[in-house]
Design a protein around this motif. Structure first.
Motif, short mmCIF file in Angstrom:
data_model
loop_
_atom_site.label_atom_id
_atom_site.label_comp_id
_atom_site.label_asym_id
_atom_site.label_seq_id
_atom_site.Cartn_x
_atom_site.Cartn_y
_atom_site.Cartn_z
N ALA A 36 -57.61 14.14 -15.10
CA ALA A 36 -58.48 13.05 -14.65
C ALA A 36 -59.95 13.49 -14.66
N ARG A 37 -60.19 14.72 -14.22
CA ARG A 37 -61.57 15.24 -14.22
C ARG A 37 -62.10 15.31 -15.64
N GLN A 38 -61.28 15.79 -16.58
CA GLN A 38 -61.70 15.87 -17.98
C GLN A 38 -61.91 14.49 -18.58
N ALA A 39 -61.19 13.49 -18.07
CA ALA A 39 -61.33 12.12 -18.57
C ALA A 39 -62.54 11.42 -17.96
N GLY A 40 -63.28 12.14 -17.10
CA GLY A 40 -64.46 11.54 -16.48
C GLY A 40 -64.12 10.66 -15.30
N LYS A 41 -62.99 10.93 -14.65
CA LYS A 41 -62.56 10.15 -13.49
C LYS A 41 -62.47 11.06 -12.28
N PRO A 42 -63.63 11.48 -11.75
CA PRO A 42 -63.61 12.45 -10.65
C PRO A 42 -62.97 11.92 -9.37
N THR A 43 -63.04 10.62 -9.11
CA THR A 43 -62.41 10.07 -7.91
C THR A 43 -60.90 10.18 -8.00
N THR A 44 -60.36 9.91 -9.18
CA THR A 44 -58.93 10.06 -9.39
C THR A 44 -58.54 11.53 -9.30
N ALA A 45 -59.37 12.39 -9.87
CA ALA A 45 -59.12 13.83 -9.79
C ALA A 45 -59.06 14.28 -8.33
N ARG A 46 -60.00 13.80 -7.53
CA ARG A 46 -60.03 14.16 -6.12
C ARG A 46 -58.78 13.66 -5.41
N ALA A 47 -58.34 12.46 -5.72
CA ALA A 47 -57.15 11.91 -5.07
C ALA A 47 -55.92 12.78 -5.34
N PHE A 48 -55.74 13.20 -6.58
CA PHE A 48 -54.61 14.08 -6.89
C PHE A 48 -54.75 15.43 -6.18
N ALA A 49 -55.95 15.97 -6.18
CA ALA A 49 -56.17 17.27 -5.53
C ALA A 49 -55.97 17.17 -4.02
N GLU A 50 -56.43 16.08 -3.42
CA GLU A 50 -56.22 15.89 -1.98
C GLU A 50 -54.73 15.81 -1.65
N LYS A 51 -53.97 15.13 -2.49
CA LYS A 51 -52.52 15.07 -2.29
C LYS A 51 -51.92 16.47 -2.37
#
Length: 108
Positions: A36-51
C-alpha cells in the motif's frame, strides 16, 4: 510476484486475504502495508501496520512497518515513536537498521 510486476493494489488484496487464512502470521499484514505504501496509499499502509501492532504488539517488524507508514504520511513524531517501540520489541536484533531510520528523521 504481484509486487514485482507493479501490481500493488491486487497485492494488497492478496495479502489481506492471506491474513484471513492464518491469523498467527504477521507477514501478510506487513506485506500489505508495504505494498500500500509503494502504491502511494499511506493511510491504507498505516491501517495494515496498526492492525499488525495490535495483533502482534511484541513484533519489531510491525512497529517498523508502522513507522514507515508514518514517514510516508510525513508524521515524524509518530514515526519516531513507532521506531523507538520497535527497538524495545522482539526481533529488533541489534537495532542498527531501526536506529538508521531514526537518524534519517528530521530533528524534533
Amino acid at each position: 510476484a504481484q509486487v514485482r510486476r507493479g501490481e500493488l493494489e491486487p497485492a494488497v488484496e492478496s495479502y489481506s486475504k492471506a491474513y484471513g487464512i492464518d491469523k498467527n502470521d504477521p507477514m501478510p499484514l506487513l506485506k500489505a502495508s508495504e505494498a500500500a505504501r509503494q502504491a502511494g496509499k499511506p493511510t491504507t499502509a498505516r491501517a495494515f501496520a496498526e492492525k499488525a501492532t495490535r495483533d502482534f504488539p511484541r513484533a519489531a517488524a510491525a512497529w517498523i512497518a508502522l513507522g514507515d507508514a508514518h514517514v510516508a504520511e510525513r508524521d515524524t513524531a509518530a514515526a519516531r515513536a513507532a521506531y523507538e517501540r520497535a527497538l524495545k520489541s522482539d526481533g529488533a536484533g541489534d537495532g542498527a537498521a531501526v536506529r538508521k531510520k531514526l537518524e534519517a528523521l528530521p530533528a524534533k
